[in-house]
Design an enzyme around this catalytic site. Structure first.
Site: not given
Ligand code: NAP
Length: 367
Positions: A13, A15, A40, A75, A104, A137, A164, A167, A238, A264, A271, A347
């Protein structure tokens, strides 16, 4: 000495992929054996790292998960909520390092931002705490940006407006913004009449078929002043997290009161935040600059000029770096004790992956 086993969930994902990139840069993978899991893609090829497994494992295989000394998950909350209690029920005593918000505020969890709360992290490790969670973040980025004012105990309250990036809502949200932009570029033909062109973009963006799965509205050429769900007091979740998490990280007798509006914006990554701060006493702007820029190695103080601002104080200027730019520092018309500043940071780095990466190294090297 036997190398520790570290499991990674959510590594592809937003992060997770930045985390793996940073860990590769810093050669962290040399220090332990890695096992990559997926919710998955079980059975597919795992990312290629030193001391890593070849094939992705099932992220719900509780037996294999309990064989890990440390689990790092990016995840999301749903996964954390479902899996951690099962692991603890099975008697798993490993370290759980998590990017999601779900745990948290739990008493048995520590929010990690080691340049600010390393002493508390050490105390938590000594007292047997096993859950280490990255902060929201905007909270991590803001705290590092104003660490100098926090350390000097100068803050009465903060009003913060955050801008923000998409992403911040995950990889699919960023893909959707790119898709929206591509559709508008393909379908709207710019005419010599600028108002006609604006209208064509607006109508296309508001049409039924326009892809708006992630934010309930188009993000291309738009902003959305709501992030996450609404709470009974009118705050978004948030916005609630900012005061709750900042004060949990600090744990001092006097809370820092903080509130604002989280927005957003159609930025891909990094951010931005605009802060109004009431100081406990009048301090010169020169002194504020010294406090801000000397608090940690990542703050980059930006002179209050249009040229320096354009060069260093934008999302694009800090994306993919650990720099946290702080600029537009000025006294307000409100009173001598009210100052304003603008800060921007990636972020996905200091706002998410970097505190987790550093916590993993503490667990692996020092425990
Ligand atoms: N994004 C930020 O800036 C940020 C900052 C601080 C905290 N967080 C927190 O960190 C956690 C993860 O956030 P994230 O933004 O990294 O989530 P994300 O990009 O949606 O990824 C999470 C999971 O979604 C699946 N996935 C589905 N479609 C995808 C695609 N097109 N590309 C990549 N992965 C995909 C993957 O799991 P599988 O491989 O198992 O399918 C991946 O590990 C959340 O709880 C979020 O609140 C995020």
């Amino acid at each position: 000495m036997l190398k520790k086993q570290v499991g990674f969930i959510g590594w592809r994902g937003m992060v997770g992929s930045v985390l793996i990139q940073r860990m590769t840069q810093e050669q962290d993978f040399n220090r332990f054996n890695s096992v990559f899991f997926s919710t998955s893609q079980k059975g597919q090829i795992a990312p290629e790292v030193i001391n890593g497994n070849a094939i992705l494992q099932d992220a719900y295989d509780m037996k294999l998960l309990t064989e890990m000394n440390v689990l790092v998950t990016c995840q999301g909350s749903e996964y954390s909520q479902r899996v951690l209690p099962q692991l603890r029920k099975l008697g798993w005593k490993g370290f759980w390092i998590d990017a999601a918000s779900y745990y948290r505020m739990e008493q048995e969890s520590m929010i990690v931002l080691d340049p600010i709360n390393r002493k508390k992290i050490d105390a938590a490790l000594n007292s047997g705490i096993k859950n280490y969670i990255g902060s929201n973040c905007t909270v991590s980025l803001m705290m590092l940006a104003i660490q100098g004012l926090i350390n000097a105990d100068l803050i009465n309250w903060i009003s913060v407006m955050s801008y923000q990036a998409v992403s911040g809502a995950g990889a699919n949200a960023m893909q959707e913004l790119l898709q929206q932009t591509a559709i508008l570029d393909r379908d709207v033909v710019a005419t010599g009449d600028i108002l006609e062109t604006e209208k064509a973009i607006r109508l296309k963006s508001q049409s039924e078929a326009f892809p708006c799965m992630n934010f309930m509205t188009a993000m291309a050429f738009n902003v959305l002043p709501f992030i996450d769900t609404v709470l009974p007091n009118g705050q978004s979740k948030e916005e609630w997290k900012i005061q709750a998490e900042l004060n949990k990280i600090l744990t001092r007798a006097d809370l820092i009161a903080i509130d604002g509006i989280c927005v957003r914006v159609p930025v891909l990554r990094a951010h931005s935040q605009a802060l109004t701060i009431e100081l406990k006493k009048t301090v010169s702007l020169r002194e504020i600059e010294t406090l801000l820029s000397s608090a940690n190695p990542w703050v980059r103080f930006v002179e209050n000029t249009p040229q320096e601002t354009a060069k260093y104080l934008t999302p694009m200027a800090v994306t993919d770096t650990l720099n946290i730019s702080v600029g537009r520092v000025k006294r307000t018309n409100l009173s001598n004790r009210h100052i304003q500043l603008f800060t921007v940071g990636d972020q996905l780095l200091w706002g998410a992956a970097e505190p987790l990466r550093r916590m993993l190294n503490i667990c692996v090297m020092e425990q």
